[in-house]
Design a protein around this motif. Structure first.
Motif, mmCIF file in Angstrom:
data_model
loop_
_atom_site.group_PDB
_atom_site.id
_atom_site.type_symbol
_atom_site.label_atom_id
_atom_site.label_comp_id
_atom_site.label_asym_id
_atom_site.label_seq_id
_atom_site.Cartn_x
_atom_site.Cartn_y
_atom_site.Cartn_z
ATOM 1 N N TYR A 1 0.829 -1.194 0.000
ATOM 2 C CA TYR A 1 0.000 0.000 0.000
ATOM 3 C C TYR A 1 0.867 1.247 0.000
ATOM 4 O O TYR A 1 1.920 1.317 0.649
ATOM 5 C CB TYR A 1 -0.927 0.002 1.219
ATOM 6 N N GLU A 2 0.391 2.291 -0.705
ATOM 7 C CA GLU A 2 1.161 3.526 -0.827
ATOM 8 C C GLU A 2 1.421 4.160 0.528
ATOM 9 O O GLU A 2 2.458 4.784 0.757
ATOM 10 C CB GLU A 2 0.406 4.489 -1.744
ATOM 11 N N SER A 3 0.468 4.003 1.473
ATOM 12 C CA SER A 3 0.619 4.625 2.791
ATOM 13 C C SER A 3 1.680 3.939 3.635
ATOM 14 O O SER A 3 1.993 4.419 4.730
ATOM 15 C CB SER A 3 -0.722 4.599 3.542
ATOM 16 N N HIS A 4 2.236 2.814 3.129
ATOM 17 C CA HIS A 4 3.226 2.074 3.905
ATOM 18 C C HIS A 4 4.632 2.204 3.334
ATOM 19 O O HIS A 4 5.520 1.461 3.728
ATOM 20 C CB HIS A 4 2.839 0.589 3.965
ATOM 21 N N THR A 5 4.852 3.141 2.444
ATOM 22 C CA THR A 5 6.196 3.347 1.903
ATOM 23 C C THR A 5 7.060 4.118 2.897
ATOM 24 O O THR A 5 6.550 4.764 3.825
ATOM 25 C CB THR A 5 6.149 4.110 0.578
ATOM 26 N N TYR A 6 8.344 4.033 2.700
ATOM 27 C CA TYR A 6 9.282 4.733 3.581
ATOM 28 C C TYR A 6 8.984 6.220 3.630
ATOM 29 O O TYR A 6 8.956 6.833 4.704
ATOM 30 C CB TYR A 6 10.704 4.479 3.078
ATOM 31 N N GLU A 7 8.733 6.810 2.469
ATOM 32 C CA GLU A 7 8.517 8.260 2.410
ATOM 33 C C GLU A 7 7.266 8.680 3.178
ATOM 34 O O GLU A 7 7.285 9.678 3.911
ATOM 35 C CB GLU A 7 8.408 8.724 0.955
#
Length: 335
Positions: A2-8
């Protein structure tokens, strides 16, 4: 992931919790303190996502798919050894070993026409026949020939093939001698790649099982005999079971091509390869061999710019394969 779980995004959320009157710029103490934790959390989310995928058969693989299949009583098929015929000018004893191009074969029966087993498991044992060399000296031996494949060797079952069997087991439960169970019994026999079951094909209590080999062609007589014996040992009392190999229907192709490059032989080889793959994909799944589909195979072959006079078994129409038969590539004539 999921996008909300990326490092950034994780690091961004962390920094948003820090008051704006503190230095949060890259290289600051706060930024450098939070960045490693964000990286570790992102890695953990990647592993969690992978774990979630491995928990479902459709997205699982390897040992995790094995565990999922085991819930339905399925075990991944291991590689099997090829059984071959062998011809010799003098009788050979059981256990005698021979080799050809790096593969070793051991005699399982004695005589001048012996049965040989490849010592290496897998489809590698199905290599073309030819002259064999004895490992040990055999008095009077001057001719040793590796003959036809009696039972083909098979590679360890792939993830995709195991998943197909898993879905078959889940969606079509095999029980009480129904058609699904006859198919399951057939597929448990080495050398059987697919099976089609016809219930009541010749009256009450009659069952016909038609077999394909792993190469989507008719299996050998030995495989058919093995399958018949195994099903006979499993079938319900009273059933009359007939086990046969699928009838092969040859598909002959004739075409005139205009080449843009390469040679006629290369074009023919490309046509044969793709046409053969297409016909295998139809086996026991689609009875129609489509003229247009094979015409596209010709047009997309290496070096072919255009074509004329394309004929399929002498005509320009689709071919319908009878139920229980399989289309196989016949002669390909390219001029």
């Amino acid at each position: 992931m999921y996008e909300s779980h990326t490092y950034e995004t994780i690091l961004g959320r962390m920094l948003n919790r820090i008051p704006d009157d503190l230095d949060k710029r890259e290289g600051s103490v706060i930024f450098d303190a939070l960045a490693p934790a964000a990286a570790e959390l992102a890695g953990a989310y990647i592993e969690l996502d992978r774990t979630l995928r491995l928990g479902f058969a459709g997205t699982s693989s390897g040992e995790f798919l094995d565990r999922k299949a085991a819930e339905q009583g399925l075990v991944r098929r291991q590689a099997t050894k090829a059984i071959r015929g062998g011809s010799f000018n003098v009788p050979v004893a059981v256990g005698e070993r021979f080799y050809k191009e790096g593969l070793y074969y051991a005699a399982k029966t004695s005589g001048t026409s012996a049965t040989l087993e490849c010592e290496s498991p897998g489809a590698v044992g199905n290599a073309p026949g030819g002259t064999l060399q004895p490992v040990n000296h055999i008095e009077g031996l001057t001719a040793a020939v590796l003959g036809p494949v009696l039972v083909p060797g098979t590679d360890t079952e792939s993830d995709s093939a195991l998943y197909v069997r898993y879905r078959e087991k889940v969606t079509r439960p095999a029980t009480s001698g129904n058609a699904a169970q006859y198919k399951q019994w057939a597929l448990e026999v080495p050398g059987v790649g697919d099976a089609k079951v016809f219930s009541l094909w010749n009256g009450p209590l009659t069952v016909k099982v038609v077999l394909l080999g792993p190469d989507q062609r008719a299996p050998s007589a030995q495989v058919v005999a093995d399958a018949a014996a195994y099903i006979e040992s499993q079938r319900p009392i009273g059933a009359v079971v007939t086990v046969v190999a699928a009838e092969e229907i040859p598909v002959h192709m004739t075409v005139d091509v205009t080449l843009s490059g390469g040679t006629q032989a290369q074009a023919k080889a490309g046509i044969e390869q793709e046409a053969g793959a297409y016909l295998k994909s139809l086996a026991f799944k689609d009875p129609i061999v489509r003229y247009v589909r094979l015409a596209n195979v010709v047009l997309e072959a290496p070096g072919v710019q255009d074509y004329t006079g394309f004929l399929l078994n002498g005509g320009s129409a689709n071919l319908t394969i009878p139920d229980g038969a399989v289309a196989v590539l016949g002669t390909v004539t390219v001029t």
